[in-house]
Design a protein around this motif. Structure first.
Motif, short mmCIF file in Angstrom:
data_model
loop_
_atom_site.label_atom_id
_atom_site.label_comp_id
_atom_site.label_asym_id
_atom_site.label_seq_id
_atom_site.Cartn_x
_atom_site.Cartn_y
_atom_site.Cartn_z
N LEU A 176 0.92 -1.27 0.02
CA LEU A 176 0.08 0.04 -0.04
C LEU A 176 0.97 1.22 0.12
O LEU A 176 0.37 2.28 -0.66
CB LEU A 176 -0.93 0.02 1.28
CG LEU A 176 -2.00 -0.90 1.10
CD1 LEU A 176 -2.70 -0.84 2.39
CD2 LEU A 176 -2.90 -0.90 -0.25
N ASP A 177 1.89 1.29 0.77
CA ASP A 177 2.97 2.32 0.68
C ASP A 177 3.27 2.72 -0.86
O ASP A 177 3.58 3.79 -1.07
CB ASP A 177 4.04 2.16 1.77
CG ASP A 177 3.63 2.34 3.09
OD1 ASP A 177 2.56 2.76 3.31
OD2 ASP A 177 4.31 1.87 3.92
N ALA A 178 3.80 1.56 -1.57
CA ALA A 178 4.27 1.69 -2.82
C ALA A 178 3.18 2.20 -3.58
O ALA A 178 3.44 2.97 -4.72
CB ALA A 178 4.64 0.12 -3.37
N ILE A 179 2.03 1.79 -3.72
CA ILE A 179 0.89 2.35 -4.35
C ILE A 179 0.72 3.71 -3.95
O ILE A 179 0.53 4.63 -4.80
CB ILE A 179 -0.37 1.72 -3.92
CG1 ILE A 179 -0.35 0.00 -4.76
CG2 ILE A 179 -1.69 2.28 -4.53
CD1 ILE A 179 -1.56 -0.86 -4.15
N ARG A 180 0.84 4.18 -2.57
CA ARG A 180 0.78 5.75 -2.50
C ARG A 180 1.80 6.39 -3.18
O ARG A 180 1.60 7.48 -3.54
CB ARG A 180 0.88 5.86 -0.75
CG ARG A 180 -0.44 5.58 -0.33
CD ARG A 180 -0.33 5.90 1.49
NE ARG A 180 -1.65 5.55 2.00
CZ ARG A 180 -2.02 4.52 2.32
NH1 ARG A 180 -1.14 3.36 2.16
NH2 ARG A 180 -3.18 4.28 3.00
N GLY A 181 2.86 5.69 -3.20
CA GLY A 181 3.83 6.29 -4.14
C GLY A 181 3.81 6.61 -5.68
O GLY A 181 3.95 7.57 -6.18
N VAL A 182 3.22 5.44 -6.19
CA VAL A 182 2.87 5.68 -7.40
C VAL A 182 1.79 6.73 -7.72
O VAL A 182 1.72 7.55 -8.36
CB VAL A 182 2.18 4.24 -8.00
CG1 VAL A 182 1.49 4.41 -9.48
CG2 VAL A 182 3.28 3.40 -8.25
N LEU A 183 1.00 6.63 -6.88
CA LEU A 183 -0.04 7.85 -6.78
C LEU A 183 0.18 9.16 -6.92
O LEU A 183 -0.03 10.04 -7.60
CB LEU A 183 -1.37 7.62 -5.74
CG LEU A 183 -2.16 6.36 -5.97
CD1 LEU A 183 -3.17 6.22 -4.83
CD2 LEU A 183 -3.30 6.75 -7.00
N ALA A 184 1.27 9.37 -5.84
CA ALA A 184 2.01 10.59 -5.73
C ALA A 184 2.78 10.89 -7.10
O ALA A 184 2.64 12.02 -7.38
CB ALA A 184 2.76 10.79 -4.60
N GLU A 185 3.28 10.05 -7.62
CA GLU A 185 4.33 10.08 -8.65
C GLU A 185 3.36 10.72 -9.86
O GLU A 185 3.92 11.50 -10.76
CB GLU A 185 4.97 9.17 -9.35
CG GLU A 185 6.14 8.60 -8.18
CD GLU A 185 6.48 7.08 -8.08
OE1 GLU A 185 7.12 6.94 -7.39
OE2 GLU A 185 6.14 6.70 -9.23
N ILE A 186 2.09 10.26 -10.09
CA ILE A 186 1.21 10.75 -11.32
C ILE A 186 0.26 11.96 -10.88
O ILE A 186 -0.38 11.84 -11.77
CB ILE A 186 0.49 9.55 -11.85
CG1 ILE A 186 -0.40 9.03 -10.86
CG2 ILE A 186 1.34 8.45 -12.47
CD1 ILE A 186 -1.06 7.79 -11.37
N GLY A 187 0.47 12.44 -9.71
CA GLY A 187 -0.02 13.74 -9.42
C GLY A 187 -1.21 13.69 -8.41
O GLY A 187 -2.06 14.66 -8.28
N ILE A 188 -1.53 12.28 -7.89
CA ILE A 188 -2.44 12.17 -6.81
C ILE A 188 -1.85 12.11 -5.50
O ILE A 188 -1.53 10.88 -5.25
CB ILE A 188 -3.65 11.05 -7.15
CG1 ILE A 188 -4.06 11.45 -8.35
CG2 ILE A 188 -4.58 10.99 -6.10
CD1 ILE A 188 -4.99 10.21 -8.98
N ASP A 189 -1.69 13.17 -4.78
CA ASP A 189 -0.81 13.11 -3.51
C ASP A 189 -1.83 13.57 -2.22
O ASP A 189 -1.14 13.71 -1.21
CB ASP A 189 0.35 13.82 -3.91
CG ASP A 189 0.12 15.32 -4.22
OD1 ASP A 189 -1.08 15.62 -4.16
OD2 ASP A 189 1.11 15.97 -4.36
N SER A 190 -3.05 13.77 -2.27
CA SER A 190 -3.81 14.09 -1.31
C SER A 190 -4.77 12.72 -0.86
O SER A 190 -5.24 12.12 -1.58
CB SER A 190 -4.77 15.03 -1.65
OG SER A 190 -5.73 15.12 -0.62
#
Length: 186
Positions: A153-167
């Motif tokens: 789940l931490d890795a998925i959060r990282g991917v989300l942040a990298e593509i502009g979804i960081d909230s």
């Protein structure tokens, strides 16, 4: 195995799509989903799902039968998932009805799928539109065992942040089935 997954509302779909297009080739597919339950709603009460999905895409048509057990992580809704390809969808629908299950909802999902590796994991990111509900959603998932769920789940959060979804506020546990039901109710 567990489908570690986070789903987010997408406020800038074109920007997210461009970011994903830079990671991998898109696979555009339309899903026809039919969810089953027993007449008393026992699967839903136990947070389980039984689904027949027919996928139409450039590579043709395929159907899968999926059972998702109750969530093992309440914050993300990640669930153990068991899925198998189906050769004869009509036979599977008849089999499920013969076992006493009833179709409770069916709807279409328009998907743009991306398979890629990130943070040392195989990921699937799917931009989703359901014609009956407002908005675009992004699902990012990877398959893990339960002991690796938090790291996944931490890795998925990282991917989300990298593509502009960081909230974290963009993340949602709302289900498409609930949203479609609400839209269809008078």
């Amino acid at each position: 195995m567990i489908e570690a997954e986070l789903k987010a509302r997408v406020h800038a779909p074109d920007a997210v799509m461009r970011a994903l297009d830079n990671r991998a080739a898109a696979r555009v597919e339309v899903y026809q989903d039919t969810y089953y339950d027993d007449p008393a709603g026992g699967l839903e009460k136990r947070d389980q799902e039984l689904r027949v999905r027919t996928v139409n895409g450039a590579d043709g048509r395929r159907t899968v039968l999926t059972f998702k057990d109750a969530a093992v992580d309440r914050a993300s809704g990640s669930k153990p998932e068991h899925e198998t390809r189906v050769e004869d969808p009509q036979a599977v629908h008849a089999l499920l009805r013969g076992l006493g299950y009833v179709p409770v909802i069916a709807f279409e999902k328009q998907c743009r799928n991306y398979d890629f590796e990130a943070h040392g994991r195989q990921m699937l990111a799917t931009l989703v539109r359901v014609p009956e509900i407002d908005g675009t959603f992004l699902e990012v998932e990877t398959i893990v065992d339960e002991v690796d769920l938090a790291a996944a789940l931490d890795a998925i959060r990282g991917v989300l942040a990298e593509i502009g979804i960081d909230s974290e506020e963009d993340l949602t546990r709302d289900t498409y089935t609930s949203a479609v039901r609400a839209r269809r109710s008078p």
